[in-house]
Design an enzyme around this catalytic site. Structure first.
Site, PDB file in Angstrom:
ATOM      1  N   SER A 141       0.853  -1.182   0.000  1.00  0.00           N
ATOM      2  CA  SER A 141       0.000   0.000   0.000  1.00  0.00           C
ATOM      3  C   SER A 141       0.890   1.232   0.000  1.00  0.00           C
ATOM      4  CB  SER A 141      -0.884   0.002   1.256  1.00  0.00           C
ATOM      5  OG  SER A 141      -1.524   1.250   1.448  1.00  0.00           O
ATOM      6  N   TYR A 154      -1.605  -1.041  10.540  1.00  0.00           N
ATOM      7  CA  TYR A 154      -1.674  -1.106   9.078  1.00  0.00           C
ATOM      8  C   TYR A 154      -0.391  -0.558   8.462  1.00  0.00           C
ATOM      9  CZ  TYR A 154      -3.898  -0.741   4.453  1.00  0.00           C
ATOM     10  OH  TYR A 154      -4.214  -0.873   3.121  1.00  0.00           O
TER      11      TYR A 154
END
Length: 272
Positions: A141, A154
């Site tokens: 990401s 995350y």
């Protein structure tokens, strides 16, 4: 002979974790449309079955953070289809809180969900891939390169995936297995839709999901989020002989977000 000369594109065996929604589902559709054998893995049967019905992919319910589940899934795939040519480690999520709001259980869950899922499925698949070569594509990401607010698990997990990519590429490229990472920015997936809905419910002058996407991407040079099919195209390139001399790379697909110089945004907002 180069990898690009070793045979046709069609009919390869593609394994996709997190294949029931979003980027995973779009990638399954892309590969299936090209005539490949596509196997999708996930913990929930219903979304897998839905993708299977529309694409012809083969669903396997598996928890890819669990070693036994991974090994069983890879064994089943090899028994049915003979090999694994491309592994796309796409499963992820979890870890949406700041450090002081993250207890031990949540931290472990975020690490398992984002990192262990990729490591465990790669470890299970690599012995089946080394003899025939192949590609592993790890979906990280933009959070693997930068830090957003209150997403410690995350962010750390997605950063770790880039390290995993480099380590696997360093060790296994000499055995014919190339490993690369993709770092998407905002993508219109069900997870992102939920984030936009939550953002719209808290932000002033943001009435709905579309307005939230517009606001959240206003400083992205392309001024929009991606659709899953655009990220699937990047994954497909890395998971093909067309990228035959690329390994250990991190490909950013974020509409240009990572090139923006944050301290100069004030000038742009002022119309200068």
């Amino acid at each position: 002979m180069s990898e690009a000369d070793t045979g046709p594109q069609r009919g390869r065996v593609i394994v996709i974790t997190g294949g029931g929604t979003g980027i995973g589902a779009a990638t399954a559709a892309r590969y299936a449309a090209e005539g490949h054998v596509v196997v999708i893995l996930g913990r929930r049967s219903a979304p897998l079955e839905e993708v299977a019905e529309t694409t012809g992919a083969h669903p396997i319910v598996a928890d890819v953070s669990d070693r036994i589940s991974c090994e069983a899934a890879i064994a089943e795939i090899c028994d049915r289809f003979g090999r694994v040519d491309v592994l796309i480690a796409n499963a992820g999520g979890h870890g949406f809180a700041a450090a002081t709001e993250t207890d031990d259980e949540a931290w472990a869950q975020s690490f398992d969900g984002n990192v262990t899922t990729a490591f465990t499925i790669a470890r299970a698949a690599l012995p089946r891939m080394e003899d025939n070569g192949g590609q592993i594509v790890i979906v990280s990401s933009l959070a693997g390169l930068f830090a957003g607010p209150s997403v410690v698990g995350y962010t750390v997990g997605k950063h770790a995936l880039i390290g995993l990519t480099k380590s696997l590429a360093r060790d296994y490229s000499q055995h014919g297995v190339r490993v690369n990472a993709v770092c998407p920015g905002w993508v219109r997936t069900p997870m992102a839709d939920r984030e936009m809905d939550e953002f719209a419910s808290h932000a002033e002058h943001i009435d709905d999901r579309e307005a939230a996407y517009a606001e959240i991407t206003k400083d992205v040079p392309m001024r929009r989020a991606a659709v899953p099919e655009e990220i699937a195209s990047v994954i497909r390139f890395l998971g093909s002989p067309e990228s035959s001399y690329i390994t250990g790379a991190t490909i950013v697909a974020d509409g240009g977000a990572h090139i923006v110089d944050l301290p100069t945004l004030g000038f742009e907002h002022a119309g200068m």
